[in-house]
Design a protein around this motif. Structure first.
Motif, PDB file in Angstrom:
ATOM      1  N   ARG A  35       0.794  -1.196   0.046  1.00  0.00           N
ATOM      2  CA  ARG A  35       0.195   0.035  -0.159  1.00  0.00           C
ATOM      3  C   ARG A  35       0.999   1.249   0.070  1.00  0.00           C
ATOM      4  O   ARG A  35       1.898   1.103   0.321  1.00  0.00           O
ATOM      5  CB  ARG A  35      -0.918  -0.155   1.290  1.00  0.00           C
ATOM      6  N   LYS A  36       0.366   2.182  -0.370  1.00  0.00           N
ATOM      7  CA  LYS A  36       1.193   3.601  -0.390  1.00  0.00           C
ATOM      8  C   LYS A  36       1.423   4.110   1.059  1.00  0.00           C
ATOM      9  O   LYS A  36       2.465   4.602   1.228  1.00  0.00           O
ATOM     10  CB  LYS A  36       0.333   4.741  -1.192  1.00  0.00           C
ATOM     11  N   ARG A  37       0.533   3.870   2.064  1.00  0.00           N
ATOM     12  CA  ARG A  37       0.813   4.076   3.435  1.00  0.00           C
ATOM     13  C   ARG A  37       1.636   3.363   4.110  1.00  0.00           C
ATOM     14  O   ARG A  37       1.754   2.201   3.788  1.00  0.00           O
ATOM     15  CB  ARG A  37      -0.550   4.841   4.029  1.00  0.00           C
ATOM     16  N   LYS A  38       2.200   3.812   5.232  1.00  0.00           N
ATOM     17  CA  LYS A  38       2.521   2.881   6.271  1.00  0.00           C
ATOM     18  C   LYS A  38       1.923   2.969   7.525  1.00  0.00           C
ATOM     19  O   LYS A  38       0.876   3.680   7.599  1.00  0.00           O
ATOM     20  CB  LYS A  38       4.040   3.663   6.583  1.00  0.00           C
ATOM     21  N   ASP A  39       2.161   1.777   8.162  1.00  0.00           N
ATOM     22  CA  ASP A  39       1.265   1.926   9.717  1.00  0.00           C
ATOM     23  C   ASP A  39       1.887   2.949  10.651  1.00  0.00           C
ATOM     24  O   ASP A  39       2.789   3.621  10.404  1.00  0.00           O
ATOM     25  CB  ASP A  39       1.146   0.551  10.044  1.00  0.00           C
ATOM     26  N   GLU A  40       1.371   2.815  11.900  1.00  0.00           N
ATOM     27  CA  GLU A  40       1.672   3.716  12.838  1.00  0.00           C
ATOM     28  C   GLU A  40       3.135   3.924  13.350  1.00  0.00           C
ATOM     29  O   GLU A  40       3.696   4.739  13.589  1.00  0.00           O
ATOM     30  CB  GLU A  40       0.860   3.670  13.971  1.00  0.00           C
ATOM     31  N   LYS A  44       5.910  -0.955   6.458  1.00  0.00           N
ATOM     32  CA  LYS A  44       5.013  -0.934   5.229  1.00  0.00           C
ATOM     33  C   LYS A  44       3.926  -1.827   5.658  1.00  0.00           C
ATOM     34  O   LYS A  44       3.982  -2.705   6.330  1.00  0.00           O
ATOM     35  CB  LYS A  44       5.858  -1.687   3.961  1.00  0.00           C
TER      36      LYS A  44
END
Length: 155
Positions: A35-40, A44
């Motif tokens: 996904r383009k976003r990362k977690d907190e 990745k």
């Protein structure tokens, strides 16, 4: 109506190859798509998808693709439903791959991939011939110097 999916991701395991009763190869694969976003925590995040390929695409996966390879899958979604032994109804969604392309070279490849032609979402492979094996011995942008990390290696 349209049922089409195009995904680019890395194989999380080697393809599982089986043969139907008439000898048609069937390959099952799982890929991770970032996904383009990362977690907190800044890590990745990936989604995992199952796909099945038949005939020529299955042969390609069997011969040229292994865990960690970056692949493009062009196909359609299919829902499978069944009743489990305990009587509960189950279902899964998988991708039926109509075209599979390797987007990188595998570790230790000395010969060119048959999928070096550009990915074509229309489902047709390019008729351009594959490059000669010595085409990979140059100093192109993807050629690592000795001791450098392979830019296509799975993390």
């Amino acid at each position: 109506m349209l049922n089409r999916v195009i995904l680019i991701g890395r194989l999380v395991a080697d393809p599982e190859i089986r043969y139907s009763g008439d000898g048609t190869p069937v390959a099952r694969i799982r890929i991770a798509v970032d996904r383009k976003r990362k977690d907190e925590s800044g890590n990745k995040v990936a989604d995992f998808f199952s796909a099945v390929a038949f005939s020529q695409s299955a042969r390609f996966l069997e011969q040229y693709v292994q865990k960690g390879r970056l692949v493009a899958i062009d196909g359609r979604l299919q829902t499978n439903q069944w009743t489990a032994q305990d009587g509960t109804k189950r279902s899964t969604v998988e991708i039926v791959a109509e075209d599979v392309q390797a987007l990188d070279r595998g570790r230790g490849d000395s010969a060119p991939d048959v999928a070096d032609a550009p990915f074509n979402p229309g489902g047709h492979r390019s008729s351009a011939p594959a490059p000669e094996p010595d085409a990979f011995s140059g100093t192109g942008p993807n050629d690592a110097a000795e001791g450098d990390k392979d830019p296509f290696e799975a993390e």
